[in-house]
Scaffold this active site. Structure first.
Site, PDB file in Angstrom:
ATOM      1  N   HIS A 235       0.807  -1.205   0.000  1.00 52.26           N
ATOM      2  CA  HIS A 235       0.000   0.000   0.000  1.00 52.26           C
ATOM      3  C   HIS A 235       0.853   1.274   0.000  1.00 52.26           C
ATOM      4  CE1 HIS A 235      -3.221   2.712  -0.162  1.00 52.26           C
ATOM      5  NE2 HIS A 235      -2.584   3.394   0.755  1.00 52.26           N
ATOM      6  N   TYR A 239       1.740   5.479  -2.521  1.00 55.14           N
ATOM      7  CA  TYR A 239       2.004   6.885  -2.210  1.00 55.14           C
ATOM      8  C   TYR A 239       3.429   7.275  -2.553  1.00 55.14           C
ATOM      9  CZ  TYR A 239      -2.545   6.506  -0.296  1.00 55.14           C
ATOM     10  OH  TYR A 239      -3.885   6.274  -0.193  1.00 55.14           O
ATOM     11  N   PHE A 387      -6.496   1.277 -10.674  1.00 56.13           N
ATOM     12  CA  PHE A 387      -5.090   1.694 -10.601  1.00 56.13           C
ATOM     13  C   PHE A 387      -4.558   2.286 -11.899  1.00 56.13           C
ATOM     14  CE2 PHE A 387      -4.148  -3.043 -10.836  1.00 56.13           C
ATOM     15  CZ  PHE A 387      -3.478  -3.044 -12.047  1.00 56.13           C
ATOM     16  N   HIS A 388      -5.282   2.107 -13.009  1.00 55.08           N
ATOM     17  CA  HIS A 388      -4.839   2.848 -14.197  1.00 55.08           C
ATOM     18  C   HIS A 388      -5.215   4.331 -14.091  1.00 55.08           C
ATOM     19  CE1 HIS A 388      -4.022  -1.112 -15.907  1.00 55.08           C
ATOM     20  NE2 HIS A 388      -3.164  -0.457 -16.649  1.00 55.08           N
ATOM     21  N   ARG A 449      -9.800 -10.148 -13.055  1.00 53.85           N
ATOM     22  CA  ARG A 449      -8.532  -9.561 -13.473  1.00 53.85           C
ATOM     23  C   ARG A 449      -7.489 -10.667 -13.575  1.00 53.85           C
ATOM     24  NH1 ARG A 449      -5.696  -6.752  -8.124  1.00 53.85           N
ATOM     25  NH2 ARG A 449      -4.049  -6.443  -9.649  1.00 53.85           N
ATOM     26  N   ARG A 450      -6.289 -10.326 -14.030  1.00 54.43           N
ATOM     27  CA  ARG A 450      -5.137 -11.227 -14.025  1.00 54.43           C
ATOM     28  C   ARG A 450      -5.400 -12.556 -14.720  1.00 54.43           C
ATOM     29  NH1 ARG A 450      -3.516 -10.256  -7.772  1.00 54.43           N
ATOM     30  NH2 ARG A 450      -1.855  -8.780  -8.181  1.00 54.43           N
TER      31      ARG A 450
HETATM   32 FE1  HAS Z   1      -5.635   2.139  -4.504  1.00 53.59          FE
HETATM   33  C1  HAS Z   1      -5.899  -1.288  -4.935  1.00 53.59           C
HETATM   34  C2  HAS Z   1      -7.826   1.983  -1.878  1.00 53.59           C
HETATM   35  C3  HAS Z   1      -5.263   5.535  -3.963  1.00 53.59           C
HETATM   36  C4  HAS Z   1      -2.914   2.152  -6.593  1.00 53.59           C
HETATM   37  N1  HAS Z   1      -4.628   0.716  -5.586  1.00 53.59           N
HETATM   38  C5  HAS Z   1      -4.900  -0.626  -5.653  1.00 53.59           C
HETATM   39  C6  HAS Z   1      -3.971  -1.264  -6.538  1.00 53.59           C
HETATM   40  C7  HAS Z   1      -3.106  -0.293  -6.978  1.00 53.59           C
HETATM   41  C8  HAS Z   1      -3.524   0.952  -6.366  1.00 53.59           C
HETATM   42  C9  HAS Z   1      -1.914  -0.484  -7.903  1.00 53.59           C
HETATM   43  O1  HAS Z   1      -8.947  -0.168  -0.012  1.00 53.59           O
HETATM   44  C10 HAS Z   1      -3.993  -2.749  -6.933  1.00 53.59           C
HETATM   45  C11 HAS Z   1      -2.982  -3.586  -6.223  1.00 53.59           C
HETATM   46  C12 HAS Z   1      -3.081  -5.002  -6.730  1.00 53.59           C
HETATM   47  O2  HAS Z   1      -2.445  -5.318  -7.756  1.00 53.59           O
HETATM   48  O3  HAS Z   1      -3.862  -5.784  -6.158  1.00 53.59           O
HETATM   49  N2  HAS Z   1      -6.447   3.499  -3.202  1.00 53.59           N
HETATM   50  C13 HAS Z   1      -7.349   3.232  -2.238  1.00 53.59           C
HETATM   51  C14 HAS Z   1      -7.725   4.477  -1.561  1.00 53.59           C
HETATM   52  C15 HAS Z   1      -6.994   5.478  -2.170  1.00 53.59           C
HETATM   53  C16 HAS Z   1      -6.182   4.849  -3.181  1.00 53.59           C
HETATM   54  C17 HAS Z   1      -8.692   4.624  -0.448  1.00 53.59           C
HETATM   55  N3  HAS Z   1      -4.364   3.553  -5.162  1.00 53.59           N
HETATM   56  C18 HAS Z   1      -4.362   4.886  -4.801  1.00 53.59           C
HETATM   57  C19 HAS Z   1      -3.269   5.565  -5.433  1.00 53.59           C
HETATM   58  C20 HAS Z   1      -2.598   4.609  -6.178  1.00 53.59           C
HETATM   59  C21 HAS Z   1      -3.303   3.361  -5.985  1.00 53.59           C
HETATM   60  C22 HAS Z   1      -2.944   7.019  -5.241  1.00 53.59           C
HETATM   61  C23 HAS Z   1      -1.390   4.724  -7.017  1.00 53.59           C
HETATM   62  C24 HAS Z   1      -0.708   5.800  -7.222  1.00 53.59           C
HETATM   63  N4  HAS Z   1      -6.672   0.648  -3.604  1.00 53.59           N
HETATM   64  C25 HAS Z   1      -7.470   0.790  -2.507  1.00 53.59           C
HETATM   65  C26 HAS Z   1      -7.923  -0.536  -2.066  1.00 53.59           C
HETATM   66  C27 HAS Z   1      -7.381  -1.476  -2.941  1.00 53.59           C
HETATM   67  C28 HAS Z   1      -6.586  -0.701  -3.896  1.00 53.59           C
HETATM   68  C29 HAS Z   1      -8.782  -0.875  -0.928  1.00 53.59           C
HETATM   69  C30 HAS Z   1      -7.541  -3.003  -2.901  1.00 53.59           C
HETATM   70  C31 HAS Z   1      -8.617  -3.447  -3.839  1.00 53.59           C
HETATM   71  C32 HAS Z   1      -8.701  -4.955  -3.903  1.00 53.59           C
HETATM   72  O4  HAS Z   1      -9.702  -5.500  -3.419  1.00 53.59           O
HETATM   73  O5  HAS Z   1      -7.781  -5.607  -4.410  1.00 53.59           O
HETATM   74  C33 HAS Z   1      -7.011   6.952  -1.775  1.00 53.59           C
HETATM   75  O6  HAS Z   1      -5.694   7.387  -1.482  1.00 53.59           O
HETATM   76  C34 HAS Z   1      -7.609   7.823  -2.826  1.00 53.59           C
HETATM   77  C35 HAS Z   1      -7.747   9.259  -2.379  1.00 53.59           C
HETATM   78  C36 HAS Z   1      -7.961  10.196  -3.525  1.00 53.59           C
HETATM   79  C37 HAS Z   1      -8.884  11.133  -3.610  1.00 53.59           C
HETATM   80  C38 HAS Z   1      -8.971  12.021  -4.840  1.00 53.59           C
HETATM   81  C39 HAS Z   1      -8.618  13.463  -4.570  1.00 53.59           C
HETATM   82  C40 HAS Z   1      -8.591  14.246  -5.837  1.00 53.59           C
HETATM   83  C41 HAS Z   1      -7.566  15.003  -6.262  1.00 53.59           C
HETATM   84  C42 HAS Z   1      -7.671  15.681  -7.613  1.00 53.59           C
HETATM   85  C43 HAS Z   1      -7.411  17.162  -7.610  1.00 53.59           C
HETATM   86  C44 HAS Z   1      -7.714  17.759  -8.936  1.00 53.59           C
HETATM   87  C45 HAS Z   1      -6.827  18.431  -9.720  1.00 53.59           C
HETATM   88  C46 HAS Z   1      -7.284  18.868 -11.062  1.00 53.59           C
HETATM   89  C47 HAS Z   1      -5.422  18.704  -9.346  1.00 53.59           C
HETATM   90  C48 HAS Z   1      -9.861  11.364  -2.515  1.00 53.59           C
HETATM   91  C49 HAS Z   1      -6.346  15.216  -5.438  1.00 53.59           C
HETATM   92  C50 HAS Z   1      -7.724  20.263 -11.071  1.00 53.59           C
HETATM   93  C51 HAS Z   1      -7.937  20.656 -12.462  1.00 53.59           C
HETATM   94  C52 HAS Z   1      -8.650  21.710 -12.845  1.00 53.59           C
HETATM   95  C53 HAS Z   1      -8.773  21.994 -14.273  1.00 53.59           C
HETATM   96  C54 HAS Z   1      -9.322  22.597 -11.895  1.00 53.59           C
HETATM   97 CU    CU Z   2      -3.897   0.170  -0.881  1.00 48.00          CU
END
Ligand code: HAS
Ligand code: CU
Length: 590
Positions: A235, A239, A387-388, A449-450
């Site tokens: 996990h 980050y 994750f993509h 998947r996979r």
């Molecule tokens: Fe995840 C599975 C939960 C974030 C990557 N995640 C994965 C896997 C990967 C991955 C690779 O709880 C698969 C692993 C595998 O092969 O089995 N993930 C979360 C949660 C977050 C989260 C709660 N994941 C990420 C990030 C990753 C990533 C970041 C890579 C970089 N994830 C999970 C969970 C699994 C999981 C379970 C397991 C699933 C399973 O059953 O296998 C949080 O950190 C997300 C928080 C994000 C937000 C979004 C905030 C929005 C922002 C945008 C700002 C906008 C801008 C644009 C800048 C709340 C910051 C403005 C533009 C204008 C024009 C105004």
């Molecule tokens: Cu995770």
């Protein structure tokens, strides 16, 4: 954070050695990106049954190559390049020893080559070397020892890179005893502390279990233990990919938008929250693992929900800073200011698209994190959809967009083509919208998947809307656009690197934040305190589950005992561990 505007010499002139190390890291990152993206295209076409040029048995070799080259090699070499640049730039001094910098780069690269040889060996049947273990390389899948040894070298290399940046910081601190840590250096250091804590899990797993097991020195391993140690690291690694992208969103994106960062102290709080909360949550990847008590899974879920906070704060700060930029450029109205942003600049547009997609990817992460809804999507195509959007866009697209601004500073040459850059980031955005949306929907329909063969005999998947065929076409089409986007990116970078030298290829100046660090509490910069609290949280979250896994799973090395489905931890053990952890916490705080 500010450097003088105007006539400052270029980064490459001020820090030629650091620029060379950063360029070398980017070179490895981009080679991995090219190969990994090609594998991705082959897979997408294969599993959607649109074009099959490989044997289904080789699918897993390519999938491992795709995952390791993109999610581990591209991301972490990219991080190393950005962090090496950011440390020298923000502390305004070179690394302590460039020989040392080349040493960690050499170690990481050698490790990468060894692991890649082991993976690609799977395509040559007579070689006897393979590593079809996917990028989540836990037991019971087993790889050739060269794979694990390469990984171990790579990780030690990353540890040394962190040491390099800490040594720079120490040298700076001696000359500047009372200054606040410059923001970019603060981000580098907190990210690396998180990484040191996280990699303990994978180091123990690889060195004590996987290498001896693959060499035949021990007969068996406790698979649940290696899985848990993997996710302890698996996990926080997400980050480790995200935080360099956030560093660019906080320190470069506001400037590209025409404005300034909204708040420096808020950025520091965000990075500290990641340091504290990234590790005690890994069990959210194991909600469906038997052998871990439900209560521990519940704790991991609660911690994960807290971990949303730094990203929600980032969403606020990033958008506020961008809006400020737009208003500086004459933008008005509630939403009309969006039109005043520099959408033709590929560096800005790429990072903004990355942020927009991340808003959706973060949302699917919240769904993953819910213990009950996770049962619906676990091991389905929904997860690659998630994750993509996160690592595959928030991180990858930000890195590519940032390269359009950073690479000219490292080479002293102008970006070869802005229009091609713009087309590239738009293609990525559109390709990802097609592919990830369809993957999420396919996951809800139960498609796993996979696997090279997602279709089952005598079983038809159904979708509430649309059709499975339409989803398959969207995934393949999106994958094709993404591949074309990578080709354009690499072409642009290659021609930039060999382009003509220019006196001022890019505006390097980064303006000071609207609200600087002066008024914020100094305790934010007390890295020792935050490290101590992070370690205590890890002890609290992991000691009991790991003790239970060892106790109930046949000991450290397994040994054939079936894994019990329900586990009651030993009450005496619970008391001892809680008392120890509380004493440690008191020690850190008092
Ligand atoms: Fe995840 C599975 C939960 C974030 C990557 N995640 C994965 C896997 C990967 C991955 C690779 O709880 C698969 C692993 C595998 O092969 O089995 N993930 C979360 C949660 C977050 C989260 C709660 N994941 C990420 C990030 C990753 C990533 C970041 C890579 C970089 N994830 C999970 C969970 C699994 C999981 C379970 C397991 C699933 C399973 O059953 O296998 C949080 O950190 C997300 C928080 C994000 C937000 C979004 C905030 C929005 C922002 C945008 C700002 C906008 C801008 C644009 C800048 C709340 C910051 C403005 C533009 C204008 C024009 C105004
Ligand atoms: Cu995770």
């Amino acid at each position: 954070m500010a450097t003088a505007a105007g006539n400052e010499p270029l980064f490459v002139e001020r820090f030629p050695d650091e620029a060379a190390v950063a360029k070398a890291n980017l070179l490895v990152a981009f080679v991995a990106l090219g190969i990994g993206a090609f594998f991705g295209l082959v897979q997408a076409l294969h599993r959607t049954d649109i074009l099959r040029i490989i044997d289904s048995a080789d699918y897993y070799t390519l999938l491992t190559g795709h995952g390791v080259l993109l999610a581990i090699v591209f991301t972490i070499f990219g991080l190393a390049a950005f962090f090496h640049w950011a440390t020298a730039r923000s502390l305004d001094q070179p690394a302590v020893s460039s020989l040392f910098s080349w040493a960690w780069f050499g170690l990481m690269t050698t490790g990468t080559i060894l692991a890649s040889v082991a993976i690609l060996g799977g395509l040559v049947p007579n070689l006897g070397i393979s590593a079809d273990v996917l990028f989540t390389f836990y037991a019971p899948l087993q790889a050739h020892p060269i794979f694990y040894i390469g990984l171990a070298m790579f990780i030690v290399g990353t540890w040394l890179s962190g040491a390099d940046w800490f040594l720079s910081y120490r040298a700076w601190r001696e000359d500047n005893p009372d200054e606040r840590i410059p923001l970019q250096a603060f981000m580098v250091l907190t990210t690396m502390i998180m990484w040191y804590i996280a990699t303990v899990g994978v180091a123990v797993s690889v060195v004590f279990f996987l290498i001896p097991w693959s060499l035949g020195l021990i007969e068996s391993v406790n698979p649940l233990l290696t899985r848990t140690l993997f996710w302890f690291f698996g996990h926080p690694i997400v980050y480790f990919w995200l935080m360099p992208a956030y560093m660019m969103w906080y320190t470069v994106l506001p400037k590209l938008a025409g404005g300034r960062l909204f708040s420096d102290p808020l950025a520091r709080v965000v990075f500290l929250l990641f340091l504290l909360l990234s590790t005690p949550v890994g069990i959210h990847h194991q909600y469906l693992d038997p052998g871990i008590a439900e209560g521990f899974k519940f704790i991991a879920m609660t911690n994960t929900m807290f971990l949303l906070l730094p990203s929600l704060l980032t969403a606020f700060t990033a958008v506020a800073s961008i809006e400020h930029g737009a208003r500086q450029r004459g933008g008005e109205g509630y939403l009309r200011w969006l039109g005043a942003l520099p959408w033709r600049d590929p560096a800005f547009a790429g990072m903004a698209f990355a942020g927009l997609i991340f808003a959706a990817g973060g949302f699917s992460g919240m769904i993953n994190a819910g213990m009950n809804i996770n049962y619906l999507i676990h091991n389905s195509l929904w997860v690659p959809g998630h994750f993509h959007m996160t690592v595959g866009t928030a991180v990858a697209l930000t890195f590519m967009a940032a390269a359009y601004w950073l690479v000219p500073q490292l080479t002293g040459t102008k970006l070869y083509s802005r229009p091609i850059g713009l087309l590239q980031v738009v293609l990525w955005f559109v390709g990802m919208v097609f592919m990830s949306n369809a993957m999420h929907r396919a996951g809800l329909a139960g498609i796993p998947r996979r696997t090279a063969e997602p279709q089952y005999q005598n079983f038809d998947f159904v979708t509430p809307i649309g059709s499975i065929f339409e989803l398959r076409v969207q995934i393949a089409f999106g994958g094709l656009l993404l591949f074309l986007s990578v080709v354009l990116f690499l072409f642009n970078m290659l021609l930039t690197a060999f382009g003509e030298k220019s006196e001022r290829p890019v505006d390097e100046f980064l303006p000071a934040p609207l609200s600087g660090p002066e008024g914020s509490p100094r305790v934010l910069d007390n890295l020792g305190l935050w490290t101590g609290i992070a370690v205590v949280l890890v002890i609290l979250a992991y000691t009991l589950p790991i003790a239970g896994i060892i106790q109930n799973g046949g000991g450290l090395f397994g040994g054939g005992l079936p894994v019990p489905v329900t586990v009651f931890p030993d009450v005496e053990l619970v008391k001892t561990v809680l008392a120890g952890a509380l004493a440690a916490l008191a020690g850190v705080l008092l």
